[in-house]
Structures are given as structure tokens and as C-alpha cells.
Design an enzyme around this catalytic site. Structure first.
Site, PDB file in Angstrom:
ATOM      1  N   LEU A 151       0.847  -1.402   0.021  1.00  0.00           N
ATOM      2  CA  LEU A 151      -0.033  -0.156  -0.206  1.00  0.00           C
ATOM      3  C   LEU A 151       0.772   1.171   0.002  1.00  0.00           C
ATOM      4  CD1 LEU A 151      -2.603   1.702   0.504  1.00  0.00           C
ATOM      5  CD2 LEU A 151      -2.276   1.040   2.903  1.00  0.00           C
ATOM      6  N   SER A 152       0.663   2.146  -1.016  1.00  0.00           N
ATOM      7  CA  SER A 152       1.222   3.323  -0.803  1.00  0.00           C
ATOM      8  C   SER A 152       2.599   3.520  -0.934  1.00  0.00           C
ATOM      9  CB  SER A 152       0.599   4.494   0.273  1.00  0.00           C
ATOM     10  OG  SER A 152       1.055   5.864  -0.051  1.00  0.00           O
ATOM     11  N   ALA A 153       3.551   3.914   0.085  1.00  0.00           N
ATOM     12  CA  ALA A 153       4.960   3.778   0.055  1.00  0.00           C
ATOM     13  C   ALA A 153       5.398   2.220  -0.201  1.00  0.00           C
ATOM     14  CB  ALA A 153       5.381   4.074   1.232  1.00  0.00           C
ATOM     15  N   ALA A 156       4.546   1.419  -3.869  1.00  0.00           N
ATOM     16  CA  ALA A 156       5.640   1.829  -4.617  1.00  0.00           C
ATOM     17  C   ALA A 156       6.847   1.070  -4.610  1.00  0.00           C
ATOM     18  CB  ALA A 156       6.182   3.236  -4.298  1.00  0.00           C
ATOM     19  N   VAL A 175      -1.107  -1.060  -4.613  1.00  0.00           N
ATOM     20  CA  VAL A 175      -2.335  -0.334  -3.978  1.00  0.00           C
ATOM     21  C   VAL A 175      -1.875   0.919  -3.818  1.00  0.00           C
ATOM     22  CG1 VAL A 175      -4.127  -0.590  -2.264  1.00  0.00           C
ATOM     23  CG2 VAL A 175      -2.892  -2.615  -3.216  1.00  0.00           C
TER      24      VAL A 175
END
Length: 472
Positions: A151-153, A156, A175
Site C-alpha cells: 500500500l502507498s509507499a 511504490a 495499491v
């Protein structure tokens, strides 16, 4: 997800990031298996922590999924709330949960923006890869069936792992993340690159590698202000180019909770776009086979992403995918008042209940057992669009055809609320970001998010508030 430049600016930008420590914790299942820290798993150049979860009686030769949490989260919070544990138990695979340390990043974000941490053979990327090596060597994990999701970081960083180690990961799920090697420029704005340029960034991560490349699923809330929705499109362009398939979807499917699934090539890239969803991991608490997770901050009650990713990865043991009931038919508006709309529909064979959606957002907290429902608390003289889904033990159906109704009236006294910024946010009339409170709908800045700032908010439309100090 941070926007690093200098340390002081990094802390300021990071205030918008995902994930709260102390997310809600679900009840522990009645078995002995638990999330366990692994004290040593290699040279660990990225200084990460490793945790593992292996269901009771898990045989060798089973798959594994690596999970990467968001900023300010930790391994246990993501393991507990994301829903992946349910399917590890149900279908028999291991979970490897990486955890960032505050010594590496002040808000415990994976360093997806640091060149030293996203290249093959070094930094945090190598630490995650060493976790997989440890699982293969010590748990008997099938090295040909290793997957990654974040998720997110962490999303990435998932793109990092797929790009840097395509020979390790068979598939992955990004995500609310960003394309590989986009740096910090992608987070808040679209970046103008061609699919070829996006793809070259991935290919340059592992020069000489000729495939096979991982399959990729991409999840993006269409109301995400932390990682703008353009990232879903850019990620899709990047990975369709890497996979050598068209940027035009081969199919588009409507799913529950305002979700649209675009499938590319022979189902090698998926893009899930969730209308009205902000920044977080999509979950759908419940006991249905396609329901999972715990709703909490940045775990958003919409649709169970872990279920659909587990099927996409092929983790259901090669069995058939459960077939949900058919979509309801005959959705009809049976009554309208200033503040309510009554609906009815035709019963679906085998359905155990129904959910009602308004504008793509689920408005029934628990399933409706009959075939009628009245939506209340609406605004006079306003048009609303509704759909209905059917539920069974095999999952939730696609939405019904929509029905639109306009409430009567339209000249009603204004509805106003006077409270502190903290109370407005708690009541769902406002949201907070970067230490400030903003009115829902109008996005007007209300000042610092605390109990000392007080404003009057006026409701002027469905979930649309404006500052009206001294006007009500």
C-alpha cells in the site's frame, strides 16, 4: 507517501501520508499460528525487519506473498487489517511481512524514492529479496510462486520489487502506489511520459533480462488526494508496455462498491478504479468468501482487494473461482419524500441478502434480507442514483441496473453544524490532511485540525459543506 527533499521538508510532506499506527485489531482466530519475527535472514543491507506467518500444518512447496505496509504503519497492523491472513489460512500459503524501521525513515515509510534502496542488489530492495530467499531455504516455499503486494509507499516499493526482481516475483499488486522510478514527482500530479518511456524505466532496472515479466494488478481510489488517481493510469501504461500488450483494455467490468475493473492483454495487467474512494487498502469486512479485512484508518470499506488479488495470483489452489449470484433486476423507485427514496427489486435465487449503493457508495452497513429499502437523510430537491447487489456464500454480485430518483421539495431551511474542527472530522463533515481540517465537498480550509478551532458548516448538498460562520 513522502515527498523528500531536505529533512525538514520531508517531515512536512510526510504529514499527508497513509496509515495510522494503532489501527483496529481483529479478533485472533482459534489456531496457534501467529505473526512471528525472524531475527536473521541475510545481510539485510536495508536494515528492515522480517515477520512471517505460516498457517497451521502448512506443507512445504506452498506459495508465499510478501506484504509491504504504508507509512506510519507496521507489519502487525497491515497483517491484521488487510485481509491477507484469511486467504493464507483458507488456501494454504505463507505470508512474509516486511517492516520499515524509524531509524531508516522518520515515519517508517519504505524508501521508494532513494536510488540506493530501489536498485537490484542493494538497499531495501535486496533486504526484501533476502526475506524471500530465507523463506525458500527454511520454510520450503515454492520459489516459482512468490508474490508481492503493498500500500502507498509499500505499493511504490512493490513496483520496485517487480522491476528489480522480475525473476523472483511471479506477480504483484500495487495499491495506491506510483510507477517504478518516478521519484517524488508522481505523487501529487500526472507525469507526462509515453508508455515506452515508462516501460524503459522498468527494463533499465535489470538490463539484459528478457522475461517472463510479472503480472500486475493496480488499485486506485478515484478520490485519492494523497496519491493522485493519474498514478493508476501511469502504472498501467508502464506495465502494459513491459508486457508488450495494448494500452486499450480487452474488457471492462463493473464490480461492487463502485469498482471498475479494466483488464489488459490476456489478463496480465489489471486496473481497479474505485469511485469515491480515498487513500487506503480496499477491504470489505464480513464472512463471505469474497469479504475480508478490518475497516480502519486507511483500510477502507469498499471491496476486498486481497480476495481478488489472491485469485489473480492463482492462490486458491487451482480450484474454481466461487460464482457469486446474478445481479438483481427490476430495481424500481416506489416512493419519494423530501428526505427519502424507497426502492424495491426482484429477488435473486440463492441470495442471502442485498446491499444498496448510492452514487457507487454502499449505504447499507449490513445486508438487507428483503427486497425493499428506504434511503433516508437525503437532501430535498436532489437527484440520486441507486444500484443493488445480491449476496451469497459465494460472494457479491455485480451491480443491478441503476434507478434514479429526485427528492421532493427543494426549499428547506439550511442544516448547520457548529463544532470544533476535531468534532467536524469525527462526525464525517470534514476531513484532515497535513494537520489541517477541510470541509467535505467544498474542500474549504478550516484551519488547524484540533479542538480549539471552531466553525459552522452548512450542508448545501449530499456530503457537501461550506463554512458559514455567523450565517445560520
Amino acid at each position: 507517501m513522502p515527498v523528500p527533499s531536505a529533512p525538514r521538508l520531508l517531515r512536512a510532506a510526510l504529514a499527508l501520508l497513509i496509515g495510522l499506527a494503532g489501527a483496529a485489531v481483529a479478533a485472533t482466530p482459534a489456531h496457534a499460528a501467529s505473526l512471528t519475527q525472524v531475527s536473521s535472514f541475510g545481510s539485510n543491507p536495508g536494515n528492515l525487519a522480517m515477520y512471517s506467518y505460516r498457517p497451521d500444518g502448512l506443507a512445504s512447496g506452498r506459495p508465499a506473498v510478501v506484504l509491504l505496509h504504508g507509512c506510519t504503519q507496521n507489519a502487525n497492523a497491515y497483517f491484521t487489517n488487510s485481509g491477507w491472513r484469511k486467504y493464507a489460512d483458507l488456501w494454504g500459503f505463507a505470508l512474509i511481512v516486511a517492516e520499515q524501521k524509524s531509524a531508516n525513515n522518520s515515519l517508517s515509510c519504505f524508501n521508494w524514492f532513494q536510488a540506493a534502496d530501489i536498485a537490484r542488489g542493494q538497499g531495501e530492495a535486496l533486504s526484501v529479496k533476502q526475506m524471500v530467499d530465507h523463506a525458500v531455504a527454511n520454510y520450503g516455499t515454492d520459489a516459482s510462486r512468490v508474490y508481492v503486494s503493498g500500500l502507498s509507499a509499500g505499493g511504490a516499493m512493490t513496483a520496485v520489487m517487480l522491476a528489480a526482481y522480475p525473476d523472483v516475483f511471479k506477480a504483484g499488486s500495487v495499491v495506491a502506489g506510483i510507477p517504478y522510478n518516478c521519484g517524488t514527482s508522481c505523487q501529487y500530479a500526472a507525469v507526462g511520459k509515453t508508455p515506452q518511456q515508462w516501460g524503459d524505466l522498468v527494463r533499465n532496472a535489470n538490463p539484459g533480462y528478457s522475461g517472463p515479466w510479472p503480472k500486475v494488478s493496480i488499485w486506485q481510489g478515484q478520490s485519492d488526494s494523497t496519491v493522485v488517481p493519474a498514478n493508476g493510469t501511469e502504472l498501467t501504461a508502464q506495465w502494459t508496455n513491459v508486457r508488450g500488450v495494448s494500452q486499450t483494455p480487452t474488457s471492462t467490468t463493473s464490480l461492487p462498491a463502485g469498482t471498475t475493473l479494466e483488464t489488459y492483454g490476456s489478463d496480465v495487467v489489471r486496473l481497479y478504479k474505485i469511485a469515491g474512494m480515498g487513500h487506503g487498502t480496499p477491504v470489505d469486512p464480513g464472512s463471505g468468501v469474497d469479504q475480508c479485512g478490518t475497516a480502519a484508518s486507511y483500510f477502507l470499506d469498499t471491496i476486498c482487494s486481497a480476495y481478488r488479488d489472491a485469485l489473480f495470483f492463482g492462490l486458491n489452489g487451482g480450484g474454481t473461482t466461487p460464482t457469486p449470484p446474478g445481479a438483481p433486476t427490476g430495481l424500481t423507485v416506489t416512493g419519494v419524500t423530501n428526505t427519502s427514496v424507497s426502492l424495491s427489486w426482484t429477488a435473486v435465487s440463492g441470495a442471502t441478502g442485498y446491499h444498496v449503493y448510492r452514487g457507487g457508495t454502499k449505504i447499507t452497513s449490513s445486508p438487507v434480507t428483503g427486497t425493499s429499502y428506504t434511503a433516508t437523510g437525503l437532501t430535498a430537491g436532489t437527484a440520486y442514483t441507486f444500484t443493488v447487489t445480491a449476496l451469497s456464500a459465494s460472494g457479491e454480485s455485480a451491480p443491478s441496473a441503476s434507478a434514479t430518483a429526485t427528492t421532493t421539495g427543494g426549499t428547506t431551511p439550511p442544516v448547520c453544524y457548529t463544532a470544533s474542527n476535531y468534532a467536524h472530522v469525527a462526525a464525517g463533515r470534514a476531513y484532515h490532511s497535513g494537520g489541517y481540517a477541510y470541509a467535505n465537498g467544498s474542500n474549504q480550509n478550516m484551519g488547524l485540525y484540533n479542538t480549539f478551532y471552531t466553525h459552522t458548516l452548512k450542508l448545501t448538498g449530499p456530503n457537501y459543506y461550506v463554512i458559514a460562520d455567523g450565517q445560520c
